[in-house]
Design a protein around this motif. Sequence first.
Motif, PDB file in Angstrom:
ATOM      1  N   GLY A   1      -4.427 -18.470  19.544  1.00 44.56           N
ATOM      2  CA  GLY A   1      -4.889 -19.708  20.155  1.00 44.56           C
ATOM      3  C   GLY A   1      -6.267 -20.077  19.640  1.00 44.56           C
ATOM      4  N   VAL A   2      -6.821 -21.146  20.184  1.00 45.64           N
ATOM      5  CA  VAL A   2      -8.153 -21.606  19.813  1.00 45.64           C
ATOM      6  C   VAL A   2      -9.192 -20.885  20.643  1.00 45.64           C
ATOM      7  N   ALA A   3     -10.255 -20.394  19.985  1.00 43.26           N
ATOM      8  CA  ALA A   3     -11.345 -19.684  20.657  1.00 43.26           C
ATOM      9  C   ALA A   3     -12.653 -20.020  19.947  1.00 43.26           C
ATOM     10  N   PRO A   4     -13.799 -19.888  20.637  1.00 42.49           N
ATOM     11  CA  PRO A   4     -15.092 -20.158  19.998  1.00 42.49           C
ATOM     12  C   PRO A   4     -15.357 -19.162  18.876  1.00 42.49           C
ATOM     13  N   LEU A   5     -15.899 -19.671  17.771  1.00 45.37           N
ATOM     14  CA  LEU A   5     -16.206 -18.844  16.612  1.00 45.37           C
ATOM     15  C   LEU A   5     -17.685 -18.950  16.271  1.00 45.37           C
ATOM     16  N   GLY A   6     -18.350 -17.789  16.199  1.00 45.29           N
ATOM     17  CA  GLY A   6     -19.729 -17.736  15.731  1.00 45.29           C
ATOM     18  C   GLY A   6     -20.747 -18.252  16.729  1.00 45.29           C
ATOM     19  N   PRO A   7     -22.015 -18.278  16.338  1.00 48.34           N
ATOM     20  CA  PRO A   7     -23.100 -18.653  17.257  1.00 48.34           C
ATOM     21  C   PRO A   7     -23.027 -20.098  17.709  1.00 48.34           C
ATOM     22  N   ARG A   8     -22.377 -20.952  16.930  1.00 52.76           N
ATOM     23  CA  ARG A   8     -22.234 -22.360  17.337  1.00 52.76           C
ATOM     24  C   ARG A   8     -20.983 -22.600  18.179  1.00 52.76           C
ATOM     25  N   ALA A   9     -20.225 -21.535  18.417  1.00 50.66           N
ATOM     26  CA  ALA A   9     -19.013 -21.610  19.256  1.00 50.66           C
ATOM     27  C   ALA A   9     -18.078 -22.728  18.778  1.00 50.66           C
ATOM     28  N   VAL A  10     -17.859 -22.775  17.479  1.00 52.10           N
ATOM     29  CA  VAL A  10     -16.966 -23.786  16.904  1.00 52.10           C
ATOM     30  C   VAL A  10     -15.519 -23.437  17.258  1.00 52.10           C
ATOM     31  N   PRO A  11     -14.751 -24.383  17.777  1.00 55.79           N
ATOM     32  CA  PRO A  11     -13.346 -24.095  18.089  1.00 55.79           C
ATOM     33  C   PRO A  11     -12.576 -23.713  16.825  1.00 55.79           C
ATOM     34  N   SER A  12     -11.882 -22.584  16.885  1.00 54.52           N
ATOM     35  CA  SER A  12     -11.156 -22.115  15.708  1.00 54.52           C
ATOM     36  C   SER A  12      -9.936 -21.309  16.128  1.00 54.52           C
ATOM     37  N   GLY A  13      -8.891 -21.423  15.317  1.00 53.09           N
ATOM     38  CA  GLY A  13      -7.691 -20.618  15.535  1.00 53.09           C
ATOM     39  C   GLY A  13      -7.539 -19.515  14.516  1.00 53.09           C
ATOM     40  N   ILE A  14      -8.647 -19.126  13.866  1.00 53.49           N
ATOM     41  CA  ILE A  14      -8.567 -18.156  12.780  1.00 53.49           C
ATOM     42  C   ILE A  14      -8.232 -16.753  13.270  1.00 53.49           C
ATOM     43  N   ARG A  15      -8.547 -16.448  14.527  1.00 57.24           N
ATOM     44  CA  ARG A  15      -8.217 -15.111  15.047  1.00 57.24           C
ATOM     45  C   ARG A  15      -6.755 -15.072  15.461  1.00 57.24           C
ATOM     46  N   LYS A  16      -6.000 -14.203  14.814  1.00 52.67           N
ATOM     47  CA  LYS A  16      -4.574 -14.057  15.099  1.00 52.67           C
ATOM     48  C   LYS A  16      -4.284 -12.655  15.621  1.00 52.67           C
ATOM     49  N   SER A  17      -3.244 -12.541  16.424  1.00 56.59           N
ATOM     50  CA  SER A  17      -2.812 -11.248  16.949  1.00 56.59           C
ATOM     51  C   SER A  17      -1.335 -11.038  16.633  1.00 56.59           C
ATOM     52  N   PRO A  18      -0.945  -9.786  16.405  1.00 57.16           N
ATOM     53  CA  PRO A  18       0.463  -9.520  16.062  1.00 57.16           C
ATOM     54  C   PRO A  18       1.397  -9.774  17.241  1.00 57.16           C
ATOM     55  N   VAL A  19       2.574 -10.280  16.930  1.00 56.06           N
ATOM     56  CA  VAL A  19       3.619 -10.498  17.927  1.00 56.06           C
ATOM     57  C   VAL A  19       4.929  -9.961  17.362  1.00 56.06           C
ATOM     58  N   ALA A  20       5.856  -9.654  18.253  1.00 54.71           N
ATOM     59  CA  ALA A  20       7.146  -9.121  17.815  1.00 54.71           C
ATOM     60  C   ALA A  20       8.051 -10.212  17.273  1.00 54.71           C
ATOM     61  N   SER A  21       7.912 -11.438  17.811  1.00 52.50           N
ATOM     62  CA  SER A  21       8.732 -12.556  17.360  1.00 52.50           C
ATOM     63  C   SER A  21       8.073 -13.855  17.791  1.00 52.50           C
ATOM     64  N   ALA A  22       8.460 -14.947  17.137  1.00 51.10           N
ATOM     65  CA  ALA A  22       7.922 -16.260  17.491  1.00 51.10           C
ATOM     66  C   ALA A  22       8.858 -17.331  16.947  1.00 51.10           C
ATOM     67  N   GLU A  23       8.952 -18.413  17.684  1.00 48.47           N
ATOM     68  CA  GLU A  23       9.721 -19.566  17.236  1.00 48.47           C
ATOM     69  C   GLU A  23       8.885 -20.372  16.253  1.00 48.47           C
ATOM     70  N   LEU A  24       9.488 -20.735  15.138  1.00 47.80           N
ATOM     71  CA  LEU A  24       8.813 -21.522  14.128  1.00 47.80           C
ATOM     72  C   LEU A  24       9.350 -22.944  14.142  1.00 47.80           C
ATOM     73  N   GLY A  25       8.442 -23.899  14.406  1.00 51.15           N
ATOM     74  CA  GLY A  25       8.793 -25.308  14.360  1.00 51.15           C
ATOM     75  C   GLY A  25       8.311 -25.950  13.072  1.00 51.15           C
ATOM     76  N   LEU A  26       8.430 -27.248  12.974  1.00 54.16           N
ATOM     77  CA  LEU A  26       8.093 -27.952  11.740  1.00 54.16           C
ATOM     78  C   LEU A  26       6.608 -27.936  11.435  1.00 54.16           C
ATOM     79  N   THR A  27       5.770 -27.771  12.458  1.00 56.34           N
ATOM     80  CA  THR A  27       4.323 -27.755  12.232  1.00 56.34           C
ATOM     81  C   THR A  27       3.704 -26.383  12.465  1.00 56.34           C
ATOM     82  N   GLY A  28       4.535 -25.348  12.603  1.00 61.37           N
ATOM     83  CA  GLY A  28       3.994 -24.005  12.744  1.00 61.37           C
ATOM     84  C   GLY A  28       4.657 -23.225  13.855  1.00 61.37           C
ATOM     85  N   PHE A  29       4.162 -22.013  14.068  1.00 60.36           N
ATOM     86  CA  PHE A  29       4.711 -21.150  15.111  1.00 60.36           C
ATOM     87  C   PHE A  29       4.296 -21.653  16.492  1.00 60.36           C
TER      88      PHE A  29
END
Length: 229
Positions: A14-42
Amino acid sequence: MRLKQSVNRLLIGGVAPLGPRAVPSGIRKSPVASAELGLTGFIGDKQGDPKRHGGIEKAVHQYCLDHYAFWRKELGDLDVLGQPGAFGENLSVAGMNEDDICVGDQWALGDTVIQVSQARQPCWKLNTRFGVPDMARRLQHSGKTGWYYRVLEPGLVRENDQLHLLHRPNPLWPISRLITVLYTKTRDRRALEAMSVLEGLSDGWQRLAARRLETGQTEDWSSRLGERK
């Protein structure tokens, strides 16, 4: 390269603050066993800046797990390199790199079919993520950027599902060649002409090639890389 390769890690975040400026970012990912993939992503995978990240042409990001050894040698044993997901990738796969994957490749993955659309253009958020001021520039210079897929057939993807090559329309255009034209041989007119009409390449990158042909100029990367002019 094998025409079948198992996914080592499937990652979303998901989106979380990144760095000292707390910029919204989805760069942090966590492993999952499965996920549905749609046309614009998981489903459940988010981007802090959807104007520049994600979408139809950048629905899934894959990164080569084997590159981690290179980065540990370059940067030391940073905590962020301790597990897959350091680069914000959705698919961490050993045995597939930028020399092996071609623009327009169609791959079956789980219940889905995905197609290679473009390479990754590293941005300044990697500098913050790694605590290395020029990390985005380093990634770009290395050619170890990873690549994106568009989704042709949505469905369920599971960790350890196999990527199976279905169709390769552009065997002379591995991602590594695309990266070379983009960042090194930036005014190679013959390559740019081919890129501008290359089957399967994202519209944005086709237009980029056409602009270079028209203007004879290479775009300014400083803002994307987080560098001052």
